[in-house]
Write a protein that holds these residues in place. Structure first.
Motif, mmCIF file in Angstrom:
data_model
loop_
_atom_site.group_PDB
_atom_site.id
_atom_site.type_symbol
_atom_site.label_atom_id
_atom_site.label_comp_id
_atom_site.label_asym_id
_atom_site.label_seq_id
_atom_site.Cartn_x
_atom_site.Cartn_y
_atom_site.Cartn_z
ATOM 1 N N ASP A 378 15.820 8.021 -44.278
ATOM 2 C CA ASP A 378 14.572 8.472 -43.649
ATOM 3 C C ASP A 378 14.480 9.974 -43.840
ATOM 4 N N GLU A 386 9.675 11.222 -38.467
ATOM 5 C CA GLU A 386 9.825 10.458 -39.712
ATOM 6 C C GLU A 386 8.542 10.488 -40.533
ATOM 7 N N GLY A 389 10.244 6.669 -45.152
ATOM 8 C CA GLY A 389 11.324 5.712 -44.926
ATOM 9 C C GLY A 389 11.590 4.979 -46.221
HETATM 10 MN MN MN Z 1 10.890 3.798 -41.125
#
Ligand code: MN
Ligand code: ATP
Length: 463
Positions: A378, A386, A389
């Motif tokens: 991530d 985030e 990902g």
């Molecule tokens: Mn994610």
């Protein structure tokens, strides 16, 4: 006379040109000398162009002096050097034609500062406000930059389907697509009879184009998708939308390290292009939204992202001496407060976390030799958390099937995905970047609903 944009008319090279401009009036101001200044904007750039309308124009008293904010006009005239500060040029009008009036008593977007909450209720007019024009241009710049980056790197742009029968994350949170009449659902015993539905099976709006991208990566090498993505998660946060745009590159013969290198180079490129191509819009974000907007991007371009295994990150968090609301122990999902500590306090730059516990991540991520972790990564950034990902995918059929059983998935319905591992399997990797999270990070805008033209969130889909 030639039709030009305000962006063109603002350049010194246009001095002396006779032009036709069309746009919306931001303000009108009358001078004591019996003429008026009109600030005109057409969206082509952040700045307005100043129009000088002399009192001698035939419709000066009858129309020009009635022009108010929001009125659409066409102006014919000559571009001149401007004596005023902060602008290179202005236009001496030879004719000003009102195209559409905007009644100042009722026009909802007056000159004053409106709250972003209020502007969300007038999503049909908010693109005329400075902030939303600037966001739209930066979003466009980022989109172009995304295509340029991948095209230059030899990727093929893949159009993955929006209607899908597979659930990539193996979890709920999907919007159902059906033509069945909710008042008269056909039943077979206690179950809905989907054989009578449009596709003859349950179908949904896609939560990710990854599985389809894997199909094409395992034939064409490097591909990317860039399209709408849907999540029916009922999370009312400043970082989640029910409909957003995701970019998902997928690469054959890439391991996790290659994947992280690509993600870092890719994200830096987006930041660099915005700095170069949207300086005026970025300066506005510095002035009005986030003082550090430009310096943050400059920092990204020049920095090396921190790379940290999940296990190392847990160690750092436990040693941090911070009082977290959610306690930290190996195996826990990292919360926003943990991500913020790492990106904002500890390192003050993007952090790539990798090798997460297998229990936290979906079936398709490659299991490490320790059997406890998977090759996930991530990318976390300050403020937004985030933003990317991704993972190296499990290319070994037996391990993949074991993982699917572990997560209670129906192997049969993934027969085509398993076939990729049965015939000419290769190590491969990919990731997903949320476009809105990227634009949110780049502009400094606080709420994700203000970086997409028409946000879809629980209870909101009017416009
Ligand atoms: Mn994610
Ligand atoms: P989060 O934990 O923040 O909810 P996620 O782990 O569910 O995100 P992924 O499935 O990894 O997200 O999706 C890849 C990227 O898509 C994320 O890194 C993020 O940038 C973006 N993204 C995911 N969900 C949303 C959403 N609901 N709205 C906007 N962007 C999203």
């Amino acid at each position: 006379m030639e039709k030009v944009s305000v962006a063109i008319a603002r350049q010194t090279e246009s001095i002396g040109r006779k032009v036709i401009l069309q746009g919306w009036v931001r303000t009108r101001r009358d001078s004591k000398g019996g003429f008026s200044f009109i600030e005109l904007n057409d969206g082509s750039c952040f700045g307005n162009i100043q129009i000088i309308a002399d009192g001698g124009l035939p419709n000066y008293e009858s129309e020009i002096k009635r022009i108010s904010t929001g009125t659409s006009v066409e102006v014919r005239g000559e571009v001149r050097e401007s004596p005023a500060k902060g602008q290179a040029t202005e236009v001496q009008a030879e004719r000003v034609t009102v195209i559409g009036w905007a009644d100042p008593e009722t026009y909802p977007l007056q000159k004053k500062q409106h709250s972003f909450e209020y502007l969300r209720t007038i999503a049909h007019l908010r693109p005329r406000a400075n902030t939303f024009g600037a966001v739209a241009r930066v979003r466009n710049c980022v989109s172009r930059s995304i295509h340029n980056f991948f095209q230059e790197e030899g990727f093929i742009y893949l159009h993955s389907p929006i209607i899908t029968a597979s659930d990539c994350e193996g979890a709920g949170q999907m919007f159902r697509v059906t033509t069945l009449d909710p008042a008269r659902v056909p039943m077979r015993g206690k179950e809905v009879d989907y054989s009578q539905d449009f596709f003859g099976r349950p179908t949904f709006l896609t939560v990710s184009g990854q599985l389809e991208a894997e199909v094409y990566a395992c034939a064409l090498g490097k591909v990317y998708t860039f399209g709408p993505t849907f999540r029916a998660e009922n999370s009312n946060t400043s970082r989640h939308l029910a409909e957003f745009w995701m970019i998902e590159p997928e690469m054959a013969f890439f391991d996790l390290e290659d994947n992280m290198n690509l993600a870092e180079a890719f994200f830096k490129r987006l930041c660099r292009d915005v700095l170069e191509q949207c300086p005026e819009d970025m300066q506005f974000f510095v002035n009005r939204i986030d003082k550090t907007a430009i310096s943050t991007l400059e920092g990204i371009v020049d920095s090396e992202f921190v790379r940290l295994s999940y296990t190392e990150a847990i160690g750092l968090l436990q040693k941090s001496g911070e009082k977290f609301e959610f306690p930290v122990e190996w195996g826990c999902d990292l919360q926003a407060e943990h991500e913020r500590y790492l990106t904002e306090k500890k390192f003050q730059k993007p952090v790539i976390l990798f090798d997460y516990p297998r229990t936290l991540k979906p079936f398709y991520m490659r299991v490490n030799d320790d059997k406890k972790t998977v090759r996930a990564m991530d990318v976390l950034v300050p403020r937004v958390g985030e933003i990317i990902g991704g993972s190296q995918r499990e290319e070994r059929l037996d391990v993949l099937e074991e993982r699917m059983k572990e997560q209670g998935l129906d192997l049969e319905s993934y027969w085509w995905y398993r076939d990729l591992r049965r015939f000419g399997t290769v190590p491969h990797s990919g990731f997903g970047l949320g476009l809105e999270r990227a634009v949110q990070f780049i502009t400094g805008m606080a709420n994700i609903r203000d970086v997409i033209p028409f946000p879809r969130t629980p209870g909101n889909a009017e416009f």
